[in-house]
Design a protein around this motif. Structure first.
Motif, PDB file in Angstrom:
ATOM      1  N   MET A   1      57.943  58.584  -7.292  1.00 31.07           N
ATOM      2  CA  MET A   1      57.477  59.790  -6.608  1.00 31.07           C
ATOM      3  C   MET A   1      56.068  60.117  -7.100  1.00 31.07           C
ATOM      4  N   SER A   2      55.214  60.331  -6.194  1.00 32.06           N
ATOM      5  CA  SER A   2      53.821  60.537  -6.556  1.00 32.06           C
ATOM      6  C   SER A   2      53.557  61.985  -7.001  1.00 32.06           C
ATOM      7  N   GLN A   3      52.865  62.094  -8.119  1.00 35.09           N
ATOM      8  CA  GLN A   3      52.511  63.427  -8.634  1.00 35.09           C
ATOM      9  C   GLN A   3      51.561  64.140  -7.670  1.00 35.09           C
ATOM     10  N   ALA A   4      50.705  63.379  -7.007  1.00 32.18           N
ATOM     11  CA  ALA A   4      49.771  63.982  -6.045  1.00 32.18           C
ATOM     12  C   ALA A   4      50.529  64.609  -4.871  1.00 32.18           C
ATOM     13  N   ARG A   5      51.642  63.967  -4.467  1.00 31.40           N
ATOM     14  CA  ARG A   5      52.474  64.546  -3.390  1.00 31.40           C
ATOM     15  C   ARG A   5      53.200  65.776  -3.891  1.00 31.40           C
ATOM     16  N   THR A   6      53.721  65.714  -5.107  1.00 32.23           N
ATOM     17  CA  THR A   6      54.394  66.877  -5.697  1.00 32.23           C
ATOM     18  C   THR A   6      53.426  68.053  -5.767  1.00 32.23           C
ATOM     19  N   ASN A   7      52.200  67.792  -6.193  1.00 34.44           N
ATOM     20  CA  ASN A   7      51.185  68.855  -6.277  1.00 34.44           C
ATOM     21  C   ASN A   7      50.837  69.381  -4.885  1.00 34.44           C
ATOM     22  N   ALA A   8      50.830  68.495  -3.890  1.00 33.09           N
ATOM     23  CA  ALA A   8      50.563  68.931  -2.510  1.00 33.09           C
ATOM     24  C   ALA A   8      51.672  69.876  -2.050  1.00 33.09           C
ATOM     25  N   ARG A   9      52.924  69.558  -2.401  1.00 32.96           N
ATOM     26  CA  ARG A   9      54.050  70.435  -2.032  1.00 32.96           C
ATOM     27  C   ARG A   9      53.920  71.791  -2.724  1.00 32.96           C
ATOM     28  N   LYS A  10      53.565  71.786  -3.999  1.00 36.82           N
ATOM     29  CA  LYS A  10      53.401  73.063  -4.735  1.00 36.82           C
ATOM     30  C   LYS A  10      52.351  73.935  -4.053  1.00 36.82           C
ATOM     31  N   ALA A  11      51.218  73.337  -3.738  1.00 39.66           N
ATOM     32  CA  ALA A  11      50.142  74.093  -3.080  1.00 39.66           C
ATOM     33  C   ALA A  11      50.579  74.552  -1.690  1.00 39.66           C
ATOM     34  N   ALA A  12      51.305  73.695  -0.965  1.00 43.72           N
ATOM     35  CA  ALA A  12      51.754  74.054   0.388  1.00 43.72           C
ATOM     36  C   ALA A  12      52.723  75.232   0.344  1.00 43.72           C
ATOM     37  N   VAL A  13      53.614  75.261  -0.644  1.00 42.38           N
ATOM     38  CA  VAL A  13      54.539  76.393  -0.775  1.00 42.38           C
ATOM     39  C   VAL A  13      53.751  77.680  -1.018  1.00 42.38           C
ATOM     40  N   GLN A  14      52.747  77.606  -1.884  1.00 46.77           N
ATOM     41  CA  GLN A  14      51.933  78.802  -2.165  1.00 46.77           C
ATOM     42  C   GLN A  14      51.162  79.242  -0.922  1.00 46.77           C
ATOM     43  N   ALA A  15      50.628  78.283  -0.180  1.00 45.23           N
ATOM     44  CA  ALA A  15      49.872  78.606   1.038  1.00 45.23           C
ATOM     45  C   ALA A  15      50.802  79.170   2.112  1.00 45.23           C
ATOM     46  N   LEU A  16      51.995  78.578   2.253  1.00 43.60           N
ATOM     47  CA  LEU A  16      52.968  79.085   3.231  1.00 43.60           C
ATOM     48  C   LEU A  16      53.420  80.499   2.863  1.00 43.60           C
ATOM     49  N   TYR A  17      53.626  80.724   1.583  1.00 42.17           N
ATOM     50  CA  TYR A  17      53.997  82.065   1.112  1.00 42.17           C
ATOM     51  C   TYR A  17      52.907  83.062   1.525  1.00 42.17           C
ATOM     52  N   GLN A  18      51.656  82.702   1.262  1.00 39.98           N
ATOM     53  CA  GLN A  18      50.533  83.578   1.610  1.00 39.98           C
ATOM     54  C   GLN A  18      50.501  83.825   3.119  1.00 39.98           C
ATOM     55  N   TRP A  19      50.716  82.793   3.910  1.00 43.18           N
ATOM     56  CA  TRP A  19      50.718  82.922   5.368  1.00 43.18           C
ATOM     57  C   TRP A  19      51.853  83.841   5.824  1.00 43.18           C
ATOM     58  N   PRO A  78      60.907  85.644   0.269  1.00 47.59           N
ATOM     59  CA  PRO A  78      59.762  84.918   0.829  1.00 47.59           C
ATOM     60  C   PRO A  78      59.439  83.601   0.109  1.00 47.59           C
ATOM     61  N   VAL A  79      59.650  83.550  -1.200  1.00 51.95           N
ATOM     62  CA  VAL A  79      59.393  82.315  -1.943  1.00 51.95           C
ATOM     63  C   VAL A  79      60.402  81.250  -1.526  1.00 51.95           C
ATOM     64  N   GLU A  80      61.675  81.625  -1.524  1.00 53.83           N
ATOM     65  CA  GLU A  80      62.726  80.685  -1.120  1.00 53.83           C
ATOM     66  C   GLU A  80      62.537  80.264   0.335  1.00 53.83           C
ATOM     67  N   ARG A  81      62.137  81.200   1.184  1.00 57.28           N
ATOM     68  CA  ARG A  81      61.912  80.900   2.603  1.00 57.28           C
ATOM     69  C   ARG A  81      60.815  79.842   2.758  1.00 57.28           C
ATOM     70  N   ALA A  82      59.722  79.986   2.011  1.00 52.85           N
ATOM     71  CA  ALA A  82      58.624  79.005   2.076  1.00 52.85           C
ATOM     72  C   ALA A  82      59.105  77.629   1.613  1.00 52.85           C
ATOM     73  N   ILE A  83      59.884  77.596   0.541  1.00 48.62           N
ATOM     74  CA  ILE A  83      60.412  76.329   0.004  1.00 48.62           C
ATOM     75  C   ILE A  83      61.373  75.696   1.003  1.00 48.62           C
ATOM     76  N   LEU A  84      62.290  76.493   1.539  1.00 51.19           N
ATOM     77  CA  LEU A  84      63.260  75.966   2.504  1.00 51.19           C
ATOM     78  C   LEU A  84      62.558  75.429   3.751  1.00 51.19           C
ATOM     79  N   ARG A  85      61.596  76.179   4.254  1.00 51.13           N
ATOM     80  CA  ARG A  85      60.895  75.743   5.462  1.00 51.13           C
ATOM     81  C   ARG A  85      60.153  74.433   5.221  1.00 51.13           C
ATOM     82  N   LEU A  86      59.487  74.322   4.089  1.00 45.91           N
ATOM     83  CA  LEU A  86      58.768  73.096   3.761  1.00 45.91           C
ATOM     84  C   LEU A  86      59.740  71.918   3.658  1.00 45.91           C
ATOM     85  N   SER A  87      60.846  72.108   2.972  1.00 45.08           N
ATOM     86  CA  SER A  87      61.825  71.036   2.779  1.00 45.08           C
ATOM     87  C   SER A  87      62.484  70.636   4.084  1.00 45.08           C
ATOM     88  N   VAL A  88      62.813  71.613   4.933  1.00 42.91           N
ATOM     89  CA  VAL A  88      63.418  71.297   6.227  1.00 42.91           C
ATOM     90  C   VAL A  88      62.407  70.529   7.084  1.00 42.91           C
TER      91      VAL A  88
END
Length: 145
Positions: A1-19, A78-88
């Motif tokens: 599993m790539s750390q760069a992808r993991t970091n992209a997911r972390k940033a995406a969750v934060q950005a989705l939360y903000q949105w 909202p945090v869980e919602r962002a994580i769930l949406r990204l994972s789905v």
């Protein structure tokens, strides 16, 4: 599993939360993340795909969630919602990504950003959605054992 992808997911969750919280324009949020160097060590193309893919497919993502959550999607933390949406999104649109990886990443994001115990909630929902969306993959994995 790539750390760069993991970091992209972390940033995406934060950005989705903000949105989700501000309703701000996606491009504005993305520019802000680039300007603040919040995508350092991230696979930027994957961040962009996740961050734009979730809102683009929000109806089908939330429909999948609605089947397995105990409250309206908008009432999920909202945090869980962002994580769930990204994972789905990943379960539905990134079939190249093994479902186990998607589940583990979602659980780890919930442990990192969510409230105590939220990873159990996220795990339970994602597991059910994976059973539905990735049934063939799960059966093949079970048969290989």
């Amino acid at each position: 599993m790539s750390q760069a992808r993991t970091n992209a997911r972390k940033a995406a969750v934060q950005a989705l939360y903000q949105w989700q919280m501000t309703g701000q324009n996606l491009t504005e949020i993305e520019v802000q993340f680039h300007e603040e160097d919040r995508l350092k060590d991230s696979q930027k193309s994957y961040f962009a795909e996740l961050f734009h893919g979730v809102p683009e497919h929000l109806d089908t993502i939330d429909k999948a969630l609605t089947e397995f959550v105990d409250r309206p999607v908008d009432m999920i933390d909202p945090v869980e919602r962002a994580i769930l949406r990204l994972s789905v999104y990943e379960l539905q649109h990134r079939l190249d990504m093994p479902y186990r990886v998607v589940l583990n990443e979602g659980i780890n994001l919930a442990k990192l950003f969510g409230a105590d115990g939220s990873h159990k909630y996220v795990n339970g929902i994602l597991d059910k959605i994976a059973q539905q969306n990735r049934a063939v993959e799960i059966k093949m994995k079970a048969a290989a054992k």
